[in-house]
Enzyme design. Structure first.
Site, PDB file in Angstrom:
ATOM      1  N   SER A   1       0.890  -1.173   0.153  1.00 33.47           N
ATOM      2  CA  SER A   1       0.004   0.025   0.019  1.00 33.47           C
ATOM      3  C   SER A   1       0.922   1.259   0.003  1.00 33.47           C
ATOM      4  CB  SER A   1      -0.602  -0.044   1.420  1.00 33.47           C
ATOM      5  OG  SER A   1      -1.584   1.127   1.360  1.00 33.47           O
TER       6      SER A   1
ATOM      7  N   TYR B   1      -1.881  -0.065  10.617  1.00 32.57           N
ATOM      8  CA  TYR B   1      -1.767  -0.386   9.545  1.00 32.57           C
ATOM      9  C   TYR B   1      -0.786  -0.310   8.582  1.00 32.57           C
ATOM     10  CZ  TYR B   1      -3.761  -1.016   4.712  1.00 32.57           C
ATOM     11  OH  TYR B   1      -3.945  -1.404   3.301  1.00 32.57           O
TER      12      TYR B   1
END
Ligand SMILES: NC(=O)c1ccc[n+]([C@@H]2O[C@H](COP(=O)([O-])OP(=O)(O)OC[C@H]3O[C@@H](n4cnc5c(N)ncnc54)[C@H](OP(=O)(O)O)[C@@H]3O)[C@@H](O)[C@H]2O)c1
Length: 233
Positions: A143, A156
């Site tokens: 990501s 995250y």
């Protein structure tokens, strides 16, 4: 691996969003696709759609990527069905946004177990055979949160920084083995993971990430595309 037809790919997180799109696309390229996620019902829908589509084929293998024995069973079922695994797309992931100060330790555990351990369990289960064969391709869905941190993405992001570290280390470990490693870092993609977050521009479609996967897979065998970062304009 210029020609994907007849090769076998495991796609984790194939019941939804980016993984579902990657699975559909690889099947269109003529691949055998092994679909993994926890939801048997959603996987069965994707399996049926692919198998009635006329190119490539799919089998659904309900799997919990946080459970190493479940991941080993997934790879064994893939081998039983198609003999060898040529490609692993480590896509399954969870984004439970929140600050460290909010102290939701059960959510940290869940993200660490799926986003980090799940990737490692997948790699561990397919890699010895790939090294022995002298070919294979590991693709990890990272990501932009593996490159940047915001005040509500600390844990995250930590998991996604770890995914990038795993990809970078594997690329070095596997040099000259014939096994390729690609880290893919999407920005915002229109999937259920985004929830009801409001956006002020056109964000990426899951198909844009599937295109990146096919680009990396279809390079000549000596070309290892190590990192792809894709953001909306
Ligand atoms: N959407 C974005 O903007 C974006 C941006 C950058 C990166 N990503 C990454 O892209 C990947 C896919 O996300 P998405 O946006 O497509 O989200 P999504 O639609 O929520 O899909 C997540 C997938 O992961 C699976 N999964 C979750 N926990 C699992 C577990 N324990 N075992 C097996 N499968 C599990 C889910 O299936 P089950 O619930 O059925 O298990 C589902 O298929 C993730 O790694 C995410 O971090 C997404």
């Amino acid at each position: 691996m210029e020609n994907l037809s007849g090769k076998t790919a495991i796609v984790t997180g194939a019941s939804s969003g980016i993984g579902k799109s990657i699975a559909r696309r690889l099947a269109k390229e003529g691949m055998n696709v092994v679909l993994a996620a926890r939801s048997a019902e959603k996987l069965a829908d994707v399996e049926e759609e692919i198998n009635s589509g006329g190119s490539g084929e799919a089998i659904a293998v309900p799997t919990d990527m946080a459970d190493q024995s479940s991941v080993r069973a997934l790879v064994q079922q893939a081998r039983n069905a198609y003999s060898a695994v040529d490609v692993l797309v480590n896509n399954a992931g969870q984004m439970l946004a929140g600050t460290v100060r909010s102290g939701k330790t059960n959510e940290w555990d869940s993200m660490i177990d799926v986003n980090i351990k799940g990737v490692l369990y997948g790699v561990d289960a397919v890699l010895p055979e790939m090294i022995q064969r002298g070919s294979g391709h590991l693709l990890n869905i990272d990501s932009v949160s593996g490159h940047e941190v915001t005040k509500t993405s600390t844990v995250y992001s930590a998991t996604k920084f770890a995914v990038r570290a795993i990809s970078m280390g594997l690329e070095k470990e596997l040099a000259r083995t014939g096994v390729r490693v690609t880290n893919i870092s999407p920005g915002m993609v229109d999937t259920p993971l985004m929830g009801s977050r409001s956006v002020d521009r056109k964000i990426l479609d899951p198909e844009n990430i599937a295109d990146a996967i096919v680009y990396a897979l279809t390079q000549p065998a000596h070309v290892n595309v190590n990192e792809i970062t894709i953001r909306p304009v």
